[in-house]
Scaffold this motif. Structure first.
Motif, PDB file in Angstrom:
ATOM      1  N   VAL A 286       0.880  -1.160   0.000  1.00 37.15           N
ATOM      2  CA  VAL A 286       0.000   0.000   0.000  1.00 37.15           C
ATOM      3  C   VAL A 286       0.924   1.217   0.000  1.00 37.15           C
ATOM      4  CG1 VAL A 286      -1.859  -1.168   1.264  1.00 37.15           C
ATOM      5  CG2 VAL A 286      -0.150   0.176   2.514  1.00 37.15           C
ATOM      6  N   ALA A 287       0.382   2.392  -0.282  1.00 33.22           N
ATOM      7  CA  ALA A 287       1.251   3.559  -0.382  1.00 33.22           C
ATOM      8  C   ALA A 287       0.482   4.869  -0.259  1.00 33.22           C
ATOM      9  CB  ALA A 287       1.991   3.534  -1.723  1.00 33.22           C
ATOM     10  N   ASN A 288       1.217   5.908   0.034  1.00 33.78           N
ATOM     11  CA  ASN A 288       0.683   7.254  -0.046  1.00 33.78           C
ATOM     12  C   ASN A 288       1.323   7.950  -1.230  1.00 33.78           C
ATOM     13  OD1 ASN A 288      -1.177   8.070   2.065  1.00 33.78           O
ATOM     14  ND2 ASN A 288       0.469   7.480   3.476  1.00 33.78           N
ATOM     15  N   VAL A 289       0.541   8.742  -1.943  1.00 31.27           N
ATOM     16  CA  VAL A 289       1.104   9.506  -3.041  1.00 31.27           C
ATOM     17  C   VAL A 289       1.700  10.788  -2.473  1.00 31.27           C
ATOM     18  CG1 VAL A 289       0.664  10.667  -5.226  1.00 31.27           C
ATOM     19  CG2 VAL A 289      -0.667   8.645  -4.596  1.00 31.27           C
ATOM     20  N   ILE A 290       2.969  11.009  -2.738  1.00 32.44           N
ATOM     21  CA  ILE A 290       3.617  12.235  -2.293  1.00 32.44           C
ATOM     22  C   ILE A 290       3.525  13.281  -3.387  1.00 32.44           C
ATOM     23  CG2 ILE A 290       5.824  13.259  -1.632  1.00 32.44           C
ATOM     24  CD1 ILE A 290       6.551  10.416  -0.554  1.00 32.44           C
ATOM     25  N   ASP A 291       3.735  12.794  -4.610  1.00 35.86           N
ATOM     26  CA  ASP A 291       3.910  13.710  -5.713  1.00 35.86           C
ATOM     27  C   ASP A 291       3.567  12.994  -7.010  1.00 35.86           C
ATOM     28  OD1 ASP A 291       4.828  16.212  -6.591  1.00 35.86           O
ATOM     29  OD2 ASP A 291       6.570  15.189  -7.450  1.00 35.86           O
ATOM     30  N   GLY A 292       2.875  13.676  -7.916  1.00 31.12           N
ATOM     31  CA  GLY A 292       2.566  13.076  -9.208  1.00 31.12           C
ATOM     32  C   GLY A 292       1.129  12.587  -9.283  1.00 31.12           C
ATOM     33  N   VAL A 293       0.799  12.037 -10.449  1.00 32.71           N
ATOM     34  CA  VAL A 293      -0.548  11.535 -10.695  1.00 32.71           C
ATOM     35  C   VAL A 293      -0.433  10.098 -11.185  1.00 32.71           C
ATOM     36  CG1 VAL A 293      -2.694  11.908 -11.987  1.00 32.71           C
ATOM     37  CG2 VAL A 293      -1.270  13.865 -11.367  1.00 32.71           C
ATOM     38  N   LEU A 294      -1.283   9.221 -10.655  1.00 31.61           N
ATOM     39  CA  LEU A 294      -1.278   7.818 -11.063  1.00 31.61           C
ATOM     40  C   LEU A 294      -2.688   7.376 -11.421  1.00 31.61           C
ATOM     41  CD1 LEU A 294       0.655   8.176  -8.275  1.00 31.61           C
ATOM     42  CD2 LEU A 294       1.340   5.908  -8.986  1.00 31.61           C
ATOM     43  N   LYS A 295      -2.766   6.382 -12.285  1.00 32.02           N
ATOM     44  CA  LYS A 295      -4.075   5.850 -12.660  1.00 32.02           C
ATOM     45  C   LYS A 295      -4.286   4.478 -12.042  1.00 32.02           C
ATOM     46  CE  LYS A 295      -2.650   3.356 -16.808  1.00 32.02           C
ATOM     47  NZ  LYS A 295      -2.979   2.939 -18.175  1.00 32.02           N
ATOM     48  N   LEU A 296      -5.570   4.170 -11.773  1.00 30.31           N
ATOM     49  CA  LEU A 296      -5.969   2.828 -11.367  1.00 30.31           C
ATOM     50  C   LEU A 296      -6.764   2.259 -12.532  1.00 30.31           C
ATOM     51  CD1 LEU A 296      -7.474   3.753  -7.857  1.00 30.31           C
ATOM     52  CD2 LEU A 296      -5.067   3.550  -8.530  1.00 30.31           C
ATOM     53  N   SER A 297      -6.377   1.101 -13.030  1.00 30.04           N
ATOM     54  CA  SER A 297      -7.081   0.591 -14.203  1.00 30.04           C
ATOM     55  C   SER A 297      -7.295  -0.908 -14.205  1.00 30.04           C
ATOM     56  CB  SER A 297      -6.331   0.991 -15.470  1.00 30.04           C
ATOM     57  OG  SER A 297      -5.030   0.466 -15.439  1.00 30.04           O
ATOM     58  N   THR A 298      -8.397  -1.296 -14.822  1.00 33.59           N
ATOM     59  CA  THR A 298      -8.713  -2.703 -15.064  1.00 33.59           C
ATOM     60  C   THR A 298      -8.942  -2.901 -16.539  1.00 33.59           C
ATOM     61  OG1 THR A 298     -10.705  -2.064 -13.847  1.00 33.59           O
ATOM     62  CG2 THR A 298      -9.928  -4.343 -13.607  1.00 33.59           C
ATOM     63  N   GLY A 299      -9.009  -4.148 -16.945  1.00 28.74           N
ATOM     64  CA  GLY A 299      -9.283  -4.418 -18.339  1.00 28.74           C
ATOM     65  C   GLY A 299      -9.967  -5.758 -18.500  1.00 28.74           C
ATOM     66  N   THR A 300     -10.493  -5.991 -19.708  1.00 28.44           N
ATOM     67  CA  THR A 300     -11.072  -7.289 -20.032  1.00 28.44           C
ATOM     68  C   THR A 300      -9.980  -8.150 -20.661  1.00 28.44           C
ATOM     69  OG1 THR A 300     -11.694  -6.474 -22.211  1.00 28.44           O
ATOM     70  CG2 THR A 300     -13.335  -6.301 -20.492  1.00 28.44           C
ATOM     71  N   GLU A 301     -10.283  -9.423 -20.778  1.00 28.14           N
ATOM     72  CA  GLU A 301      -9.341 -10.369 -21.364  1.00 28.14           C
ATOM     73  C   GLU A 301      -8.895  -9.931 -22.759  1.00 28.14           C
ATOM     74  OE1 GLU A 301      -9.866 -14.325 -20.576  1.00 28.14           O
ATOM     75  OE2 GLU A 301     -10.352 -13.702 -18.523  1.00 28.14           O
ATOM     76  N   ASP A 302      -9.850  -9.432 -23.530  1.00 26.40           N
ATOM     77  CA  ASP A 302      -9.542  -9.086 -24.908  1.00 26.40           C
ATOM     78  C   ASP A 302      -8.976  -7.679 -25.069  1.00 26.40           C
ATOM     79  OD1 ASP A 302     -12.010  -8.144 -24.091  1.00 26.40           O
ATOM     80  OD2 ASP A 302     -12.749  -7.972 -26.134  1.00 26.40           O
TER      81      ASP A 302
END
Lengths: 232, 232
Positions: A51-67
């Motif tokens: 787990v983490a805290n964001v100090i600086d910057g921007v991050l994405k959380l993403s999921t996807g399908t099999e295809d």
DNA sequence: CGATGGTTTGAGATATATCAAACCTCGTGG
DNA sequence: CCACGAGGTTTGATATATCTCAAACCATCG
């Protein structure tokens, strides 16, 4: 003198629940890490190890399908919390969009620490509740809004969330101009659209005088009122 | 003898974090309430006055746009928690889909109680984290899946969540047959589709032998394997 | 300067929405 | 007991927003 003492998000992240002594203890189980754009901190379906805290910057959380279809399910900014404490697997990947710095803990260590510090858990609860609210608002966009409404809503949200939170309470005026941390494809992945549709909506909003696009990554909001109406 | 002693969700709701004495205290600030289908417990945008535990029944959480489009952003079942503690407004309405019983608290009372009972907050945190995971999974459906995939995913989720959780650990086999707590329109509002599209997908899945529809509200899963494939 | 990756623009295909009518189901009242 | 009506549902025909495929465009960097 610990890393926390100079941490820029010290007063906004969940750590703000802790006093100096507790902070030192937390610091002792943490580790700083830098990420370059495109670099991932965790992967979808992986055992939840960090787990983490964001100090600086921007991050994405993403999921996807099999295809190979992808959907960005969240975007995190400085002081936000990342990861799934008290759970076994992460449902989404976490990838840096910009240069980013995070403060990482193993989930084991963090879980144990949190259980002994209710004030920390309380902060985390508040943050999680807020994130759930935001995520549900996004569901309305994905389920019921048109492409034009989605893009307008997106730009408005960006202008609100990208404000550099100085330590002092710069009272959160939304930005009139900002640099997108997303490529066009990533915007499409946030909005559940294709890259072409996003591009067309950008140019339409520009031609209608609601926004300006000085460069590929930059956006200026010319007519906020109009954009709000456009957002539905 | 308090109402909690006979509560059927006593061991699954967040109350399970409390001992007998604490439970009595919590009971003293709670109130039971019955809801009929269609009755609302809170409204979108309202000041967040109440929170509650679901004892019995199914309720929807929903938002809408000004011009009347609606999106269901969550569905809650027995033992789930409702409302927005530590916050000022509710972002979505809460409406009963079936006959329902809830255990209601004023937010003020609940917030105060929770802050003094970390174990309760911990349970609430776990629940909220789980709900956030589920909601994010739903975003993939809304953003990237076709109508057929959405309906199939929906039926599979229903078959998993409608299991009557007996006190003993009936180990959660998904149901092969169940009664939908939703009208067709409500299914459409969950999936971000129109009622006609939902209807057509139901009849298609039936004609392809994956499901059976004994009556308007009943669904039988004939070929779960096939349905999983269909769900994408 | 040419290659490369991302972006915009265009033309056409398609899934889903929209509009409209027919169809059940079930409760009501004659 | 049956006819009726009302609400919800299904089916059909058509419209349209968005996707798909393809080409042109543009910045950036060696």
């Amino acid at each position: 003198m610990t890393a926390c003492d100079t941490c820029v998000v010290r007063n906004r992240a969940i750590c703000s629940a802790l006093d100096a002594g507790e902070l030192a203890a937390l610091n002792s189980i943490s580790r700083r890490r830098s990420l370059s754009p495109g670099e991932s901190l965790m992967w979808e379906g992986e055992d939840s190890i960090l787990v983490a805290n964001v100090i600086d910057g921007v991050l994405k959380l993403s999921t996807g399908t099999e295809d190979g279809r992808e959907q960005i399910v969240g975007v995190v900014y400085p002081s936000d919390f990342i990861g799934r404490p008290f759970g076994s697997t992460t449902g989404h990947g976490v990838t840096a969009l910009t240069e980013a710095h995070v403060c990482v803990f193993t989930r084991r260590d963090f879980d144990a620490f949190a259980r002994e510090h209710p004030a920390l858990e309380h902060k985390l609860l508040q943050r999680t509740l807020g994130e759930l609210d935001r995520t549900r608002r996004w569901m309305l966009l994905l389920g019921r809004k048109s492409a034009g409404e989605r893009v307008a809503s997106f730009l408005l949200e960006m202008s609100e969330r990208l404000v550099e939170q100085g330590c002092q309470g710069t009272h959160d005026h939304p930005l009139a101009r900002f640099t997108l941390p997303f490529s066009r494809q990533q915007v499409a992945d946030v909005l559940g659209l294709t890259i072409e549709t996003v591009s067309r909506q950008f140019t339409r909003l520009k031609s209608e005088g609601l926004i300006d696009l000085p460069s590929r990554r930059e956006v200026a909001i010319v007519d906020r009122e109009g954009l709000v109406i456009e957002a539905g």
